[in-house]
Design a protein around this motif. Structure first.
Motif, PDB file in Angstrom:
ATOM      1  N   TRP A 113       0.834  -1.199   0.000  1.00  0.00           N
ATOM      2  CA  TRP A 113       0.000   0.000   0.000  1.00  0.00           C
ATOM      3  C   TRP A 113       0.869   1.249   0.000  1.00  0.00           C
ATOM      4  N   ALA A 114       0.477   2.209  -0.818  1.00  0.00           N
ATOM      5  CA  ALA A 114       1.092   3.532  -0.819  1.00  0.00           C
ATOM      6  C   ALA A 114      -0.010   4.554  -0.570  1.00  0.00           C
ATOM      7  N   THR A 115       0.372   5.760  -0.143  1.00  0.00           N
ATOM      8  CA  THR A 115      -0.631   6.787   0.132  1.00  0.00           C
ATOM      9  C   THR A 115      -0.208   8.129  -0.454  1.00  0.00           C
ATOM     10  N   ILE A 116      -1.214   8.949  -0.756  1.00  0.00           N
ATOM     11  CA  ILE A 116      -0.966  10.364  -1.036  1.00  0.00           C
ATOM     12  C   ILE A 116      -1.723  11.168   0.013  1.00  0.00           C
ATOM     13  N   SER A 117      -1.125  12.289   0.415  1.00  0.00           N
ATOM     14  CA  SER A 117      -1.749  13.216   1.352  1.00  0.00           C
ATOM     15  C   SER A 117      -2.234  14.415   0.551  1.00  0.00           C
ATOM     16  N   ILE A 118      -3.538  14.706   0.608  1.00  0.00           N
ATOM     17  CA  ILE A 118      -4.118  15.734  -0.255  1.00  0.00           C
ATOM     18  C   ILE A 118      -5.038  16.656   0.545  1.00  0.00           C
ATOM     19  N   LYS A 119      -5.339  17.811  -0.059  1.00  0.00           N
ATOM     20  CA  LYS A 119      -6.232  18.782   0.567  1.00  0.00           C
ATOM     21  C   LYS A 119      -6.988  19.535  -0.514  1.00  0.00           C
ATOM     22  N   VAL A 120      -8.308  19.704  -0.329  1.00  0.00           N
ATOM     23  CA  VAL A 120      -9.151  20.472  -1.239  1.00  0.00           C
ATOM     24  C   VAL A 120      -9.900  21.511  -0.410  1.00  0.00           C
ATOM     25  N   CYS A 121      -9.845  22.782  -0.829  1.00  0.00           N
ATOM     26  CA  CYS A 121     -10.524  23.859  -0.113  1.00  0.00           C
ATOM     27  C   CYS A 121     -11.534  24.539  -1.025  1.00  0.00           C
ATOM     28  N   ASN A 122     -12.713  24.788  -0.486  1.00  0.00           N
ATOM     29  CA  ASN A 122     -13.748  25.541  -1.188  1.00  0.00           C
ATOM     30  C   ASN A 122     -13.574  27.002  -0.811  1.00  0.00           C
ATOM     31  N   ILE A 123     -13.006  27.791  -1.699  1.00  0.00           N
ATOM     32  CA  ILE A 123     -12.694  29.185  -1.388  1.00  0.00           C
ATOM     33  C   ILE A 123     -13.958  30.031  -1.343  1.00  0.00           C
ATOM     34  N   SER A 124     -14.807  29.920  -2.365  1.00  0.00           N
ATOM     35  CA  SER A 124     -16.057  30.670  -2.392  1.00  0.00           C
ATOM     36  C   SER A 124     -17.010  30.024  -3.382  1.00  0.00           C
ATOM     37  N   GLY A 125     -18.302  30.339  -3.242  1.00  0.00           N
ATOM     38  CA  GLY A 125     -19.313  29.773  -4.126  1.00  0.00           C
ATOM     39  C   GLY A 125     -20.172  28.746  -3.411  1.00  0.00           C
ATOM     40  N   PRO A 126     -20.902  27.916  -4.163  1.00  0.00           N
ATOM     41  CA  PRO A 126     -21.788  26.911  -3.565  1.00  0.00           C
ATOM     42  C   PRO A 126     -21.002  25.780  -2.912  1.00  0.00           C
ATOM     43  N   ASN A 127     -21.724  24.944  -2.167  1.00  0.00           N
ATOM     44  CA  ASN A 127     -21.101  23.752  -1.590  1.00  0.00           C
ATOM     45  C   ASN A 127     -20.538  22.870  -2.704  1.00  0.00           C
ATOM     46  N   ILE A 128     -19.479  22.122  -2.384  1.00  0.00           N
ATOM     47  CA  ILE A 128     -18.935  21.137  -3.314  1.00  0.00           C
ATOM     48  C   ILE A 128     -18.908  19.785  -2.615  1.00  0.00           C
ATOM     49  N   ASN A 129     -18.883  18.709  -3.389  1.00  0.00           N
ATOM     50  CA  ASN A 129     -18.712  17.361  -2.849  1.00  0.00           C
ATOM     51  C   ASN A 129     -17.311  16.881  -3.199  1.00  0.00           C
ATOM     52  N   VAL A 130     -16.575  16.397  -2.204  1.00  0.00           N
ATOM     53  CA  VAL A 130     -15.217  15.907  -2.447  1.00  0.00           C
ATOM     54  C   VAL A 130     -15.172  14.397  -2.312  1.00  0.00           C
ATOM     55  N   SER A 131     -14.202  13.798  -3.011  1.00  0.00           N
ATOM     56  CA  SER A 131     -14.075  12.340  -3.047  1.00  0.00           C
ATOM     57  C   SER A 131     -12.653  11.993  -3.490  1.00  0.00           C
ATOM     58  N   PRO A 132     -12.138  10.816  -3.121  1.00  0.00           N
ATOM     59  CA  PRO A 132     -10.825  10.388  -3.638  1.00  0.00           C
ATOM     60  C   PRO A 132     -10.843  10.040  -5.124  1.00  0.00           C
ATOM     61  N   THR A 133     -12.032   9.859  -5.700  1.00  0.00           N
ATOM     62  CA  THR A 133     -12.152   9.352  -7.068  1.00  0.00           C
ATOM     63  C   THR A 133     -11.339  10.116  -8.116  1.00  0.00           C
ATOM     64  N   PRO A 134     -11.279  11.454  -8.077  1.00  0.00           N
ATOM     65  CA  PRO A 134     -10.530  12.159  -9.136  1.00  0.00           C
ATOM     66  C   PRO A 134      -9.015  12.024  -9.035  1.00  0.00           C
ATOM     67  N   TRP A 135      -8.496  11.425  -7.962  1.00  0.00           N
ATOM     68  CA  TRP A 135      -7.053  11.361  -7.728  1.00  0.00           C
ATOM     69  C   TRP A 135      -6.493   9.999  -8.171  1.00  0.00           C
ATOM     70  N   SER A 136      -5.403  10.020  -8.926  1.00  0.00           N
ATOM     71  CA  SER A 136      -4.789   8.776  -9.404  1.00  0.00           C
ATOM     72  C   SER A 136      -3.272   8.910  -9.433  1.00  0.00           C
ATOM     73  N   LEU A 137      -2.609   7.776  -9.639  1.00  0.00           N
ATOM     74  CA  LEU A 137      -1.148   7.735  -9.786  1.00  0.00           C
ATOM     75  C   LEU A 137      -0.809   7.422 -11.239  1.00  0.00           C
ATOM     76  N   ALA A 138       0.117   8.168 -11.819  1.00  0.00           N
ATOM     77  CA  ALA A 138       0.523   7.960 -13.211  1.00  0.00           C
ATOM     78  C   ALA A 138       1.981   7.531 -13.265  1.00  0.00           C
ATOM     79  N   TYR A 139       2.254   6.508 -14.091  1.00  0.00           N
ATOM     80  CA  TYR A 139       3.600   5.949 -14.200  1.00  0.00           C
ATOM     81  C   TYR A 139       4.244   6.346 -15.523  1.00  0.00           C
ATOM     82  N   GLU A 140       5.586   6.260 -15.539  1.00  0.00           N
ATOM     83  CA  GLU A 140       6.357   6.654 -16.714  1.00  0.00           C
ATOM     84  C   GLU A 140       5.987   5.820 -17.934  1.00  0.00           C
ATOM     85  N   ASP A 141       5.571   4.570 -17.729  1.00  0.00           N
ATOM     86  CA  ASP A 141       5.248   3.709 -18.867  1.00  0.00           C
ATOM     87  C   ASP A 141       3.829   3.926 -19.403  1.00  0.00           C
TER      88      ASP A 141
END
Length: 206
Positions: A113-141
């Motif tokens: 198992w590997a992990t990434i540490s991430i943060k998303v901030c809603n600066i202004s505007g309507p509520n947002i929904n956050v999820s790990p789904t948009p985050w991925s790991l990309a390899y050189e190959d």
């Protein structure tokens, strides 16, 4: 679910607007009510669908060939829908330095198992929904590893939330775990929700 604006409350007004992300398009539904008195008829419900692309700001001096240094904060502004965010990838750990969850299953394609540490901030505007789904790991190959969607149990803590609404002025942060092959490291962390140009952070080679 992908990061997307959620519906603000408007109990006393005559117009209620809800914004949601769907397959790369933003769907805006406005339900208008007629004024009271007289013979005025209620206005019909109107549904408008339009495609928009939220673009990251381009003033970041720490980008190299479009790839950011780890820890760099990036702005995302969707003026058409009054959505203003910041996203940030802080750290990549391989293997994860805390207590290891149960070994990844064979079908998941990794042996540690590997992990990434991430943060998303809603600066202004309507509520947002956050999820790990948009985050991925990309390899050189050219291969990539997506978020598993697993949560709870012995997964690394604190976990980045799944489908959590975040109000303007608030943030969500935590770890996302990936079953990775121990024999190689990813080249980049990629954030790519629907309707947004991908944002990438470089992963150190060791």
């Amino acid at each position: 679910m992908h990061d997307a604006p959620s519906a603000p409350e408007n109990p006393g007004g005559t117009m209620h607007i809800r914004t949601a992300a769907l397959a790369g398009s933003l769907v805006i539904i406005a339900a208008a009510t007629g004024c009271s008195g007289g013979d005025a008829k209620p206005a019909p419900t109107v549904t408008v669908t339009k495609s928009t692309t939220a673009k990251p700001s381009t003033d970041d001096s720490q980008a190299t060939d479009g790839v950011l240094e780890m820890g760099t904060k990036k702005n995302i502004d969707d003026d058409a829908n009054d959505v203003h965010l910041t996203v940030q990838a802080f750290e990549y750990q391989q293997p994860y330095k805390g207590p290891q969850p149960q070994k990844p299953a064979d079908f998941q394609g990794g042996d540690i198992w590997a992990t990434i540490s991430i943060k998303v901030c809603n600066i202004s505007g309507p509520n947002i929904n956050v999820s790990p789904t948009p985050w991925s790991l990309a390899y050189e190959d050219g291969t990539s590893i997506e978020a598993t969607g697993l949560s709870g149990g012995d997964m690394p803590k604190p976990e980045f939330p799944m489908d959590k609404p975040v109000k303007a002025g608030r943030c969500a942060a935590g770890l996302v775990a990936y079953p990775v092959p121990s024999s190689k490291r990813p080249e980049r962390i990629v954030y790519a929700p629907d309707g947004t140009d991908p944002i990438e952070w470089a992963v150190a080679k060791s």
